[in-house]
Design an enzyme around this catalytic site. Structure first.
Site, PDB file in Angstrom:
ATOM      1  N   LYS A  77      13.557 -28.789  64.091  1.00 10.74           N
ATOM      2  CA  LYS A  77      12.504 -29.761  63.798  1.00 10.74           C
ATOM      3  C   LYS A  77      12.970 -30.710  62.695  1.00 10.74           C
ATOM      4  O   LYS A  77      13.582 -30.280  61.713  1.00 10.74           O
ATOM      5  CB  LYS A  77      11.227 -29.024  63.382  1.00 10.74           C
ATOM      6  CG  LYS A  77       9.998 -29.931  63.241  1.00 10.74           C
ATOM      7  CD  LYS A  77       8.753 -29.092  62.951  1.00 10.74           C
ATOM      8  CE  LYS A  77       7.522 -29.953  62.761  1.00 10.74           C
ATOM      9  NZ  LYS A  77       6.318 -29.149  62.478  1.00 10.74           N
ATOM     10  N   SER A 152       2.274 -30.026  65.033  1.00 11.84           N
ATOM     11  CA  SER A 152       3.245 -31.091  64.868  1.00 11.84           C
ATOM     12  C   SER A 152       4.617 -30.778  65.449  1.00 11.84           C
ATOM     13  O   SER A 152       5.468 -31.665  65.565  1.00 11.84           O
ATOM     14  CB  SER A 152       3.393 -31.411  63.375  1.00 11.84           C
ATOM     15  OG  SER A 152       3.903 -30.281  62.679  1.00 11.84           O
ATOM     16  N   SER A 176       0.906 -25.535  63.662  1.00 13.74           N
ATOM     17  CA  SER A 176       1.852 -26.478  64.260  1.00 13.74           C
ATOM     18  C   SER A 176       3.007 -25.850  65.037  1.00 13.74           C
ATOM     19  O   SER A 176       3.797 -26.562  65.640  1.00 13.74           O
ATOM     20  CB  SER A 176       2.427 -27.403  63.173  1.00 13.74           C
ATOM     21  OG  SER A 176       1.441 -28.293  62.735  1.00 13.74           O
TER      22      SER A 176
END
Length: 489
Positions: A77, A152, A176
Site C-alpha cells: 500500500k 482505503s 480499511s
C-alpha cells in the site's frame, strides 16, 4: 502464472525445485498486471527494474527451502514508505516523493527476500472507504468494474482479488483492510494495535492505524503476518509480547469455541443478502462444533461519531508536517511564507483530507476540546470495556464486515456522512485496539462478495486464524474468481 491456482507454499515449492525461476515468476506477474490494471487501476507505481534485478540475484543464489517468502512478489500500500521507490499516499502533495528510508515492515520483508512489485492505490492519506479520493484515479472492483473496491486499502484488495499478486500489505484505521477484503471476496486481517510496527507508515490516526495483510488464502496471511510482526524500538506503541507462529493455528478443531453475535451488528440497515450470508456462516460455525450466542454491545451506536472525532483530530495534527517546506509539493509563484503554507496545502490536499483536517482542528480547538475530543475519548473507553466484558465469556465476536455489498462508483463519494456510516461495523475494533479479520462468506443476488467479520481479544490473532481456517476449509467462497463484469464509468 495464475495466482488463482497458487499460494505461497506452492510457489515456494516450485521455486525450490526449480520448476520456475524467480525471474519467470516476476515477469509473469508484471505481464498480468499490464494486461489487467488498465481496468482495475490497483497500482500507482510499479517497481519492475528493481524487482527483476532482485529476482536475478535470488536465482543466482538459489532459494533456501527454509525461506518460505524468498522470491514471492507482493504489493505494498502506497502509504508505507519504501526507500528509493515513490511513496505518495495517493496525494498530489506527495506525488513525486521518494523516501530515504524503509518502513520497518519493509525491512522485515526484505529480510525474508520478498519482491516488491509496486505500490497500490488508496484513498488519499487512507481517508476514505471506496478508493475514489486518490489523486491517481479511482480503483475498480474486479467483480464488477462499476463498483468500488472499498477503501482505503482498495488497491491492495483489488490487486489480490484480480490475481495480480498473491498477497499485499494494507493498513486499517477504521476498517480499511477488512471492508475492501469483504467487497473483493478475499481474506484481510487487522492485527492487534501494536502487533506490527507503524514506523514508516504515513500517520493518519496514530492511536488507530495498524498494518495488516490481504490475501486469497488464510495461510498466506498467517505466513506474512509472522514475518512483519514483532517489537520495534522505533515505535513507542509497538507491543513487546512474543509473536506466536500463526500458521500453527491452522488445521485445528474448533469444537467448544464460544462465539458471540452482537444484536447491534444484525440490526436494521444491514442489507438482506448480507444478513442471509451471516446467518449461513453462523450455521457453518455451529456445524463445526462452535457455540454461537446473541449478545449486546450497547455502545456500538456511538462508535462512528467517536471515531471520526478522534481520527480527524489525530489527522489534523499528523498532517501539519506537509507544509510545502521540507518535502513534497510546493505551490508556485508564492510571495510570502504564509502563501507557501496556505497554497501548498490548499492545492496539494484533496477535499476529503481538507474536510478531516478542519473537523479535527475544530474538535481540538479551545472551547470545544472538552465537548468533542475529550467526550469521544471517554466513549472510546466505554466501547473498549464492552469488548473486555464479552471476552471474559466468549472467544470470538462474529458479525457482518459491511452493512452492504460493494456500492457503485460515484454513488456515495459526494455524501461524506453516508460514506462514514459504511464503516460502522469495523470501527469498534480499531477503537478497542483488538484484532479483527474479514473472511469470504458468500455472494449477493447480484454476484457481489460478502464478508463475515471475526474479532478476538488483544493479542489473540491465533483464535481468529483457527476459526477462519476452519470456515475456509468448510466452504468454497474463497475459490471464486472475479469475472471483471461491467465497464469503467
Amino acid at each position: 502464472m495464475n495466482y488463482f491456482n497458487e499460494d505461497i507454499t506452492s510457489l515456494h515449492d516450485k521455486l525450490v525445485n526449480k520448476e520456475i525461476t524467480v525471474r519467470q515468476l516476476v515477469e509473469a506477474t508484471f505481464d498480468y498486471i499490464e494486461q489487467t490494471d488498465e481496468k482495475i487501476n490497483a497500482f500507482i507505481t510499479l517497481n519492475k527494474t528493481d524487482a527483476l534485478e532482485k529476482a536475478d540475484a535470488l536465482d543466482a543464489a538459489g532459494i533456501d527451502p527454509d525461506e518460505l517468502l524468498a522470491g514471492i512478489p507482493l504489493g505494498i500500500k502506497d502509504n508505507i514508505v519504501t526507500k528509493g521507490l515513490k511513496t505518495t499516499a495517493a496525494s498530489h502533495i506527495l506525488d513525486n516523493f521518494e523516501p530515504v528510508y524503509n518502513a520497518t515492515v519493509m525491512d522485515k520483508l526484505d529480510g525474508q527476500k520478498t519482491i516488491t512489485v509496486g505500490k497500490t492505490n488508496l484513498d488519499e492519506f487512507a481517508m476514505g472507504s471506496s478508493t475514489e479520493t486518490s489523486y491517481f484515479g479511482e480503483t475498480h472492483n474486479p467483480w464488477n468494474l462499476t463498483k468500488v473496491p472499498g477503501g482505503s486499502s482498495g488497491g491492495s484488495a483489488a490487486a489480490v482479488a484480480a490475481g495480480e499478486v498473491i498477497a499485499a500489505l494494507g493498513t486499517d484505521t477504521g476498517g480499511s483492510i477488512r471492508q475492501p477484503a469483504a467487497f473483493n471476496g478475499i481474506f484481510g486481517i487487522k492485527p492487534t494495535y501494536g502487533r506490527v510496527s507503524r514506523w514508516g507508515l504515513m500517520a493518519f490516526g496514530s492511536s488507530l492505524d495498524q498494518i495488516g495483510v490481504l490475501s486469497r488464502s488464510i495461510k498466506d496471511s498467517a505466513i506474512i503476518l509472522n514475518a512483519i510482526s514483532g517489537h520495534d524500538d522505533h515505535d513507542g506503541t509497538s507491543a513487546t509480547e512474543a509473536v506466536p507462529d500463526f500458521t500453527k493455528a491452522l488445521g485445528q478443531d474448533i469444537k467448544g469455541l464460544k462465539i458471540a453475535v452482537p444484536k447491534e451488528y444484525m440490526d436494521k440497515g444491514i442489507d438482506a443478502d448480507v444478513v442471509k450470508a451471516i446467518q449461513a456462516a453462523i450455521k457453518t460455525f455451529e456445524s463445526l462444533g462452535a457455540t454461537v450466542e446473541e449478545v449486546s454491545l450497547p455502545y456500538t451506536k456511538y462508535a462512528v461519531p467517536a471515531y471520526y472525532i478522534i481520527a480527524s483530530s489525530e489527522a489534523s495534527s499528523n498532517l501539519q508536517r506537509y507544509d510545502g517546506i521540507r518535502y513534497g509539493f510546493r505551490a508556485k509563484d508564492v510571495k510570502t511564507l504564509e502563501d507557501v503554507y496556505v497554497r501548498s496545502r490548499s492545492e496539494g490536499f484533496g477535499d476529503e483530507v481538507k474536510r478531516r483536517i478542519m473537523l479535527g482542528s475544530f474538535s481540538l480547538s479551545a472551547g470545544y476540546y472538552d465537548a468533542y475530543f475529550k467526550k469521544a475519548a471517554q466513549v472510546r473507553t466505554l466501547i473498549k470495556n464492552d469488548f473486555d466484558q464479552l471476552f471474559e465469556k466468549y472467544d470470538l465476536i462474529l458479525g457482518p464486515t459491511t452493512p452492504t455489498p460493494a456500492f457503485g462508483l460515484g454513488e456515495k463519494v459526494t455524501d461524506p456522512v453516508t460514506m462514514y456510516l459504511n464503516d460502522i461495523l469495523t470501527i469498534p475494533a480499531n477503537l478497542a485496539g483488538i484484532p479483527a479479520a474479514s473472511i469470504p462468506a458468500g455472494f449477493s443476488e447480484t454476484g457481489l462478495p460478502i464478508g463475515v467479520q471475526l474479532m478476538a481479544k488483544k493479542m489473540d490473532e491465533m483464535t481468529i486464524f483457527k476459526a477462519a481456517d476452519a470456515f475456509e476449509q468448510a466452504t468454497e467462497f474463497h475459490q471464486a474468481i472475479p469475472e471483471f463484469k461491467g465497464g469503467q464509468n
